[in-house]
Design an enzyme around this catalytic site. Structure first.
Site, PDB file in Angstrom:
ATOM      1  N   ASN A   1       0.873  -1.177   0.000  1.00  0.00           N
ATOM      2  CA  ASN A   1       0.000   0.000   0.000  1.00  0.00           C
ATOM      3  C   ASN A   1       0.908   1.225   0.000  1.00  0.00           C
ATOM      4  O   ASN A   1       1.491   1.567   1.026  1.00  0.00           O
ATOM      5  CB  ASN A   1      -0.886  -0.043   1.258  1.00  0.00           C
ATOM      6  CG  ASN A   1      -1.699   1.215   1.436  1.00  0.00           C
ATOM      7  OD1 ASN A   1      -1.785   2.058   0.539  1.00  0.00           O
ATOM      8  ND2 ASN A   1      -2.304   1.364   2.610  1.00  0.00           N
ATOM      9  N   TRP A   2       1.017   1.851  -1.158  1.00  0.00           N
ATOM     10  CA  TRP A   2       1.963   2.973  -1.279  1.00  0.00           C
ATOM     11  C   TRP A   2       1.416   4.249  -0.641  1.00  0.00           C
ATOM     12  O   TRP A   2       2.142   5.229  -0.509  1.00  0.00           O
ATOM     13  CB  TRP A   2       2.283   3.231  -2.758  1.00  0.00           C
ATOM     14  CG  TRP A   2       3.037   2.135  -3.430  1.00  0.00           C
ATOM     15  CD1 TRP A   2       3.356   0.895  -2.905  1.00  0.00           C
ATOM     16  CD2 TRP A   2       3.597   2.157  -4.750  1.00  0.00           C
ATOM     17  NE1 TRP A   2       4.061   0.161  -3.826  1.00  0.00           N
ATOM     18  CE2 TRP A   2       4.226   0.912  -4.971  1.00  0.00           C
ATOM     19  CE3 TRP A   2       3.612   3.111  -5.770  1.00  0.00           C
ATOM     20  CZ2 TRP A   2       4.870   0.597  -6.169  1.00  0.00           C
ATOM     21  CZ3 TRP A   2       4.252   2.802  -6.974  1.00  0.00           C
ATOM     22  CH2 TRP A   2       4.884   1.560  -7.162  1.00  0.00           C
ATOM     23  N   LYS A   3       0.147   4.269  -0.304  1.00  0.00           N
ATOM     24  CA  LYS A   3      -0.487   5.471   0.251  1.00  0.00           C
ATOM     25  C   LYS A   3      -0.227   6.677  -0.671  1.00  0.00           C
ATOM     26  O   LYS A   3      -0.151   6.499  -1.888  1.00  0.00           O
ATOM     27  CB  LYS A   3      -0.018   5.709   1.698  1.00  0.00           C
ATOM     28  CG  LYS A   3      -0.180   4.437   2.557  1.00  0.00           C
ATOM     29  CD  LYS A   3      -0.023   4.654   4.024  1.00  0.00           C
ATOM     30  CE  LYS A   3      -0.190   3.315   4.738  1.00  0.00           C
ATOM     31  NZ  LYS A   3      -0.151   3.416   6.175  1.00  0.00           N
TER      32      LYS A   3
ATOM     33  N   HIS B   1      -9.459   0.936   4.791  1.00  0.00           N
ATOM     34  CA  HIS B   1      -8.176   1.130   5.462  1.00  0.00           C
ATOM     35  C   HIS B   1      -8.374   2.059   6.662  1.00  0.00           C
ATOM     36  O   HIS B   1      -9.212   2.963   6.625  1.00  0.00           O
ATOM     37  CB  HIS B   1      -7.158   1.722   4.481  1.00  0.00           C
ATOM     38  CG  HIS B   1      -5.785   1.773   5.074  1.00  0.00           C
ATOM     39  ND1 HIS B   1      -5.376   2.810   5.865  1.00  0.00           N
ATOM     40  CD2 HIS B   1      -4.762   0.889   5.039  1.00  0.00           C
ATOM     41  CE1 HIS B   1      -4.133   2.560   6.280  1.00  0.00           C
ATOM     42  NE2 HIS B   1      -3.743   1.399   5.791  1.00  0.00           N
TER      43      HIS B   1
ATOM     44  N   GLU C   1      -6.871   4.542   7.694  1.00  0.00           N
ATOM     45  CA  GLU C   1      -6.792   5.982   7.409  1.00  0.00           C
ATOM     46  C   GLU C   1      -8.085   6.473   6.757  1.00  0.00           C
ATOM     47  O   GLU C   1      -8.511   7.607   6.990  1.00  0.00           O
ATOM     48  CB  GLU C   1      -5.553   6.264   6.534  1.00  0.00           C
ATOM     49  CG  GLU C   1      -4.281   6.147   7.367  1.00  0.00           C
ATOM     50  CD  GLU C   1      -3.092   5.543   6.655  1.00  0.00           C
ATOM     51  OE1 GLU C   1      -3.016   5.599   5.430  1.00  0.00           O
ATOM     52  OE2 GLU C   1      -2.220   4.991   7.368  1.00  0.00           O
TER      53      GLU C   1
ATOM     54  N   GLU D   1      -5.428  -5.136  10.457  1.00  0.00           N
ATOM     55  CA  GLU D   1      -4.428  -4.097  10.690  1.00  0.00           C
ATOM     56  C   GLU D   1      -4.749  -3.360  11.988  1.00  0.00           C
ATOM     57  O   GLU D   1      -5.545  -2.414  11.993  1.00  0.00           O
ATOM     58  CB  GLU D   1      -4.424  -3.092   9.535  1.00  0.00           C
ATOM     59  CG  GLU D   1      -4.065  -3.710   8.202  1.00  0.00           C
ATOM     60  CD  GLU D   1      -3.469  -2.679   7.248  1.00  0.00           C
ATOM     61  OE1 GLU D   1      -2.350  -2.908   6.792  1.00  0.00           O
ATOM     62  OE2 GLU D   1      -4.104  -1.647   7.020  1.00  0.00           O
TER      63      GLU D   1
ATOM     64  N   GLY E   1       2.301   2.251  10.774  1.00  0.00           N
ATOM     65  CA  GLY E   1       3.219   3.374  10.637  1.00  0.00           C
ATOM     66  C   GLY E   1       3.899   3.768  11.934  1.00  0.00           C
ATOM     67  O   GLY E   1       4.526   4.814  12.020  1.00  0.00           O
TER      68      GLY E   1
ATOM     69  N   SER F   1       3.339  -2.201  10.304  1.00  0.00           N
ATOM     70  CA  SER F   1       4.787  -2.249  10.533  1.00  0.00           C
ATOM     71  C   SER F   1       5.406  -3.606  10.197  1.00  0.00           C
ATOM     72  O   SER F   1       6.292  -4.081  10.907  1.00  0.00           O
ATOM     73  CB  SER F   1       5.119  -1.824  11.973  1.00  0.00           C
ATOM     74  OG  SER F   1       4.701  -0.482  12.195  1.00  0.00           O
TER      75      SER F   1
ATOM     76  N   GLY G   1       2.860  -1.130   4.303  1.00  0.00           N
ATOM     77  CA  GLY G   1       2.875   0.286   3.961  1.00  0.00           C
ATOM     78  C   GLY G   1       4.300   0.757   3.700  1.00  0.00           C
ATOM     79  O   GLY G   1       4.853   0.571   2.619  1.00  0.00           O
ATOM     80  N   GLY G   2       4.925   1.326   4.738  1.00  0.00           N
ATOM     81  CA  GLY G   2       6.246   1.948   4.595  1.00  0.00           C
ATOM     82  C   GLY G   2       7.268   1.062   3.888  1.00  0.00           C
ATOM     83  O   GLY G   2       7.998   1.527   3.010  1.00  0.00           O
TER      84      GLY G   2
HETATM   85  P1  PGA Z   1       2.818   0.283   7.660  1.00  0.00           P
HETATM   86  O1  PGA Z   1       1.371   0.474   6.992  1.00  0.00           O
HETATM   87  O2  PGA Z   1       3.396  -1.009   7.102  1.00  0.00           O
HETATM   88  O3  PGA Z   1       3.608   1.486   7.244  1.00  0.00           O
HETATM   89  O4  PGA Z   1       2.614   0.185   9.131  1.00  0.00           O
HETATM   90  C1  PGA Z   1       0.507  -0.611   6.804  1.00  0.00           C
HETATM   91  C2  PGA Z   1      -0.788  -0.129   6.193  1.00  0.00           C
HETATM   92  O5  PGA Z   1      -1.248   0.964   6.520  1.00  0.00           O
HETATM   93  O6  PGA Z   1      -1.392  -0.838   5.349  1.00  0.00           O
END
Ligand code: PGA
Length: 256
Positions: A9-11, A96, A98, A168, A174, A214, A235-236
């Site tokens: 997930n590149w956001k 998600h 967010e 999640e 994050g 994470s 994500g990251g």
């Molecule tokens: P993260 O994000 O790996 O940076 O914690 C995961 C996500 O939001 O899907």
């Protein structure tokens, strides 16, 4: 036997050039791995076309991070599933944390998107997970039940073939704070049981449940080794090939 899915997930990250290079590096670096595991990358909307072109002819799948449930019309700023299909997206991340907690999406909103995604034949990656205060109050399972009940309302057993669940925990996204493999397994086991009681043992056995929050090269193998963890939503670490490719390799390793 469930096939592992490693999803990035590149956001709201990368330029077009960075995204294209990243996609090419992931496709090149995972060309053997995709015989064993599924790899999905979800770039920002404007880059879906160049990224789809960059991975054409490879097994890397491309998805979106959100969608709207209407086909067209006066919905300023929104993107329909018809548009996503048109540009070659095969999956959509929905619900998600967010989207839920920054943009205020409700389970009912998410459900409309899930239903429309499945109707259009795309794969829905439905994210669920509790906030820190909910975890600390022992509410994890009831939050998951509410999000599953709401997000999958009116989704048939047949349509579940195109649904992936992503657990999640919001406190792990994050933050560098990962759920322990035992915490992840406990939540995944609960979600699997929810699927069995709502649908059937067959649906529960066939549905992939990813862990997200994470995930890094140094914890991926331990998380993926849990019996009910069928992949990762990253994500990251999905923004750097040197981090994402070892997570894919961890999926290959635990598959064998
Ligand atoms: P993260 O994000 O790996 O940076 O914690 C995961 C996500 O939001 O899907």
């Amino acid at each position: 036997m469930r096939r592992y899915l490693i999803a990035g997930n590149w956001k709201m990250n990368t330029t077009r050039e960075e995204g294209t290079e990243l996609a090419k590096a992931i496709a090149a670096g995972s060309s053997n791995a995709t015989a064993t595991v599924d790899v999905l990358i979800c770039p920002p909307f404007p880059y879906l076309i160049p990224i789809t072109e960059a991975v054409a002819g490879t097994q890397v799948q491309v998805g979106a991070q959100n969608c709207h449930f209407e086909a067209s019309g006066a919905f300023t700023g929104e993107t329909s599933l018809e548009m996503l299909t048109d540009v070659g997206a095969s999956s959509v991340i929905l619900g998600h944390s967010e989207r839920r907690h920054v943009f205020g999406e409700t389970d009912a909103d998410i459900n409309r998107k899930v239903l429309k995604t499945l109707e259009k034949g795309l794969q829905a990656v439905l994210c669920v997970g509790e906030l820190l205060e909910e975890e600390e109050s022992g509410l994890t399972k009831s939050v998951l039940d509410r999000q599953m009940d709401g997000g999958l309302k009116d989704v048939s057993a047949e349509a579940m073939a195109n649904v992936v669940i992503a657990y999640e925990p919001v406190w792990a996204i994050g933050t560098g704070k990962t759920a322990t493999p035992e915490q992840a397994e406990s939540a995944h086991d609960h979600l699997r049981k929810w699927l069995e009681s709502r649908y059937s043992a067959d649906v529960a056995n066939a549905t992939r449940i990813l862990y997200g929050g994470s995930v890094k090269p140094n914890n991926a193998e331990d998380l993926l080794s849990q019996p009910n963890v069928d992949g990762a939503l990253v994500g990251g670490a999905s923004l750097i090939p040197e981090n994402f490719l070892p997570i894919i390799e961890a999926g290959v390793k635990v598959s064998s």
